[in-house]
Scaffold this motif. Sequence first.
Motif, PDB file in Angstrom:
ATOM      1  N   ALA A 188       3.234  15.995   8.192  1.00  0.00           N
ATOM      2  CA  ALA A 188       3.857  15.541   7.116  1.00  0.00           C
ATOM      3  C   ALA A 188       5.137  15.599   8.446  1.00  0.00           C
ATOM      4  O   ALA A 188       6.401  15.305   8.669  1.00  0.00           O
ATOM      5  CB  ALA A 188       4.363  15.576   5.989  1.00  0.00           C
ATOM      6  N   SER A 189       5.682  16.865   8.766  1.00  0.00           N
ATOM      7  CA  SER A 189       6.751  16.702   9.761  1.00  0.00           C
ATOM      8  C   SER A 189       6.324  16.349  10.974  1.00  0.00           C
ATOM      9  O   SER A 189       7.602  16.227  11.729  1.00  0.00           O
ATOM     10  CB  SER A 189       6.804  18.825   9.963  1.00  0.00           C
ATOM     11  N   ARG A 190       5.335  16.026  11.593  1.00  0.00           N
ATOM     12  CA  ARG A 190       5.197  16.158  13.304  1.00  0.00           C
ATOM     13  C   ARG A 190       3.973  14.801  12.498  1.00  0.00           C
ATOM     14  O   ARG A 190       3.097  14.885  13.537  1.00  0.00           O
ATOM     15  CB  ARG A 190       4.909  17.112  13.767  1.00  0.00           C
ATOM     16  N   PRO A 191       4.906  13.394  12.525  1.00  0.00           N
ATOM     17  CA  PRO A 191       3.309  12.073  12.208  1.00  0.00           C
ATOM     18  C   PRO A 191       3.375  11.868  13.578  1.00  0.00           C
ATOM     19  O   PRO A 191       2.487  11.162  13.973  1.00  0.00           O
ATOM     20  CB  PRO A 191       4.033  11.541  11.449  1.00  0.00           C
ATOM     21  N   ASP A 192       4.341  11.518  14.548  1.00  0.00           N
ATOM     22  CA  ASP A 192       4.222  11.466  15.758  1.00  0.00           C
ATOM     23  C   ASP A 192       3.508  12.477  16.873  1.00  0.00           C
ATOM     24  O   ASP A 192       4.890  12.857  17.097  1.00  0.00           O
ATOM     25  CB  ASP A 192       4.595  10.676  15.989  1.00  0.00           C
ATOM     26  N   VAL A 193       2.114  12.995  17.258  1.00  0.00           N
ATOM     27  CA  VAL A 193       1.707  13.938  18.253  1.00  0.00           C
ATOM     28  C   VAL A 193       2.236  13.802  19.422  1.00  0.00           C
ATOM     29  O   VAL A 193       1.880  14.473  20.036  1.00  0.00           O
ATOM     30  CB  VAL A 193       0.181  13.848  17.788  1.00  0.00           C
ATOM     31  N   PHE A 194       2.748  12.169  20.068  1.00  0.00           N
ATOM     32  CA  PHE A 194       2.680  11.813  21.231  1.00  0.00           C
ATOM     33  C   PHE A 194       4.388  12.075  21.565  1.00  0.00           C
ATOM     34  O   PHE A 194       5.073  11.986  22.190  1.00  0.00           O
ATOM     35  CB  PHE A 194       2.390  10.848  21.301  1.00  0.00           C
ATOM     36  N   ALA A 195       5.592  12.448  20.692  1.00  0.00           N
ATOM     37  CA  ALA A 195       6.685  12.174  20.802  1.00  0.00           C
ATOM     38  C   ALA A 195       7.433  13.455  21.523  1.00  0.00           C
ATOM     39  O   ALA A 195       8.306  13.096  21.500  1.00  0.00           O
ATOM     40  CB  ALA A 195       7.628  12.425  19.299  1.00  0.00           C
ATOM     41  N   ASP A 196       7.073  13.876  21.347  1.00  0.00           N
ATOM     42  CA  ASP A 196       7.444  15.311  22.001  1.00  0.00           C
ATOM     43  C   ASP A 196       6.003  15.844  23.433  1.00  0.00           C
ATOM     44  O   ASP A 196       6.358  17.435  24.151  1.00  0.00           O
ATOM     45  CB  ASP A 196       6.907  16.253  21.244  1.00  0.00           C
ATOM     46  N   THR A 197       5.138  14.955  23.810  1.00  0.00           N
ATOM     47  CA  THR A 197       3.716  15.168  24.747  1.00  0.00           C
ATOM     48  C   THR A 197       3.560  14.570  25.795  1.00  0.00           C
ATOM     49  O   THR A 197       2.959  14.667  26.536  1.00  0.00           O
ATOM     50  CB  THR A 197       2.972  15.556  24.084  1.00  0.00           C
ATOM     51  N   ASN A 198       3.972  13.154  25.135  1.00  0.00           N
ATOM     52  CA  ASN A 198       3.708  13.004  25.858  1.00  0.00           C
ATOM     53  C   ASN A 198       4.920  11.615  27.503  1.00  0.00           C
ATOM     54  O   ASN A 198       5.985  11.022  26.709  1.00  0.00           O
ATOM     55  CB  ASN A 198       3.844  10.837  25.413  1.00  0.00           C
ATOM     56  N   ALA A 199       4.441  12.087  28.703  1.00  0.00           N
ATOM     57  CA  ALA A 199       5.716  11.198  29.222  1.00  0.00           C
ATOM     58  C   ALA A 199       6.163  10.503  29.609  1.00  0.00           C
ATOM     59  O   ALA A 199       7.334  10.556  29.506  1.00  0.00           O
ATOM     60  CB  ALA A 199       4.676  12.088  31.254  1.00  0.00           C
ATOM     61  N   ALA A 200       5.144   9.597  29.102  1.00  0.00           N
ATOM     62  CA  ALA A 200       5.552   7.763  28.832  1.00  0.00           C
ATOM     63  C   ALA A 200       6.775   7.598  27.702  1.00  0.00           C
ATOM     64  O   ALA A 200       7.502   6.927  27.707  1.00  0.00           O
ATOM     65  CB  ALA A 200       4.201   6.609  28.612  1.00  0.00           C
ATOM     66  N   GLU A 201       6.404   8.692  26.358  1.00  0.00           N
ATOM     67  CA  GLU A 201       7.305   8.597  25.383  1.00  0.00           C
ATOM     68  C   GLU A 201       8.938   9.304  26.269  1.00  0.00           C
ATOM     69  O   GLU A 201      10.037   8.868  25.261  1.00  0.00           O
ATOM     70  CB  GLU A 201       6.739   9.520  24.365  1.00  0.00           C
ATOM     71  N   LEU A 202       9.047   9.800  27.091  1.00  0.00           N
ATOM     72  CA  LEU A 202      10.380  11.174  26.984  1.00  0.00           C
ATOM     73  C   LEU A 202      11.132  10.561  28.025  1.00  0.00           C
ATOM     74  O   LEU A 202      11.383  10.776  29.456  1.00  0.00           O
ATOM     75  CB  LEU A 202       9.603  12.780  27.850  1.00  0.00           C
ATOM     76  N   ILE A 203      10.985   9.014  27.998  1.00  0.00           N
ATOM     77  CA  ILE A 203      11.704   8.348  29.560  1.00  0.00           C
ATOM     78  C   ILE A 203      12.658   7.635  29.126  1.00  0.00           C
ATOM     79  O   ILE A 203      12.486   7.043  27.601  1.00  0.00           O
ATOM     80  CB  ILE A 203      10.841   7.740  30.263  1.00  0.00           C
TER      81      ILE A 203
END
Length: 300
Positions: free
Chosen positions: A212-227
Motif C-alpha cells: 500500500a505504501s509502495r504500489p509501484d516497485v519500479f519507482a525506486d529500482t528502475n534506472a529508466a524511471e530515474l531519468i
Amino acid sequence: MRLPHLLLSALLGCALHLPATAAPMKLADYLALTGPQPSATVRYGAAPSQYAELFVPAGSGPFPVAVLVHGGCWTEEFGGITQLRNMAGALAARGIAVWNVEYRRVDEDGGGYPGMYLDMHAALDTLEQQASRHKLDLTRIVAVGHSAGGQLVQWIAGRSRIPQDSPLYRSRMLKVERIVSLGGLADLRNEAALIKTSCGRDSAQLAGTPTASRPDVFADTNAAELIPNGSRTWLVTGALDTISPPRVAHDYARRAQAAGDRAEVVILPDASHYDEVAATSPAWPQVLNVIERALDLPAR
C-alpha cells in the motif's frame, strides 16, 4: 583474370599463416577468467558478500577510479567479482584505480530488494572513506557494470531521483555521473520479459513486491524511471550478445536521450555477452577506449 601460379601460391601461403579470428567467448570461458589479487579487500558490511576489492596502480596518484559491478543474473551461480579481476588488472595497468564491488544477490540472505541496492550505497560510501588514504581522485570516476551489474550502475546514476519515502532514499551520496553499461539489463519494467528469458529472474526478486505504501516497485529500482539525472551513459554491447541484445541498448539510449540525458550506443563486432568484460578479448581495446573516454583521459 587468372592469377599467375606463383602469385596464387604466395597468397595462399600467406593466408595459411594469418592468425585465426578468436571465437566469441562462451559462459565457460567467462567463468575461467582470472586476474591479479587486489591491493586490499575492504568490508562495507557484516554479510559475507559485503566487501569490495581495491586495485591501486603503480605511481604516486591521484588516480582516476573505475567502480566495477559484476553481473551473473543477480545470482551466486555465475561467478562475478573474481572474473572481473581480469578487467581490474588491465585497468590498473593503465593507471586507473579499481573498486571491484561484491554485493548480496537474490539467492543470498538480505539480497534482492532492498538489500542489493543498499549494498551499492554502502560500497560507494566506503569508497569515499578510502579515497584519501589511497590517493583516489573521485572527481574522475566512472561506474562500469556488466549485465545485472549494468542494471545496478545505471541505477547508481539515478540515485538522486529516488523518492524520499523510499527505503533507498539518501540525502547525501557520492555523485557518479559517468556510466559504462556492458550488456546491461537495466530497464526492469520494459525488459521484464527479456530478463525472465535471459536470467530466469522475476520482477519481485529484483524490485520487491507492491504494498500500500509502495504500489509501484519500479519507482525506486528502475534506472529508466530515474531519468533525467544528468548522467552520461555508454551502452556497450556485443553484436552477438543474446542475453542483452543490441536492441536493448538502443531502446534505453532513446529513452535517456528523450528525457534529456546523454547516452551513446557502442556495438562490439563479433563479440558475445562475455567478450564485453574480458581484457583478453579482441573487443577489449574498444571497451577500454570507452572507459578512458568516460574518465576524460587523453588518448594514448
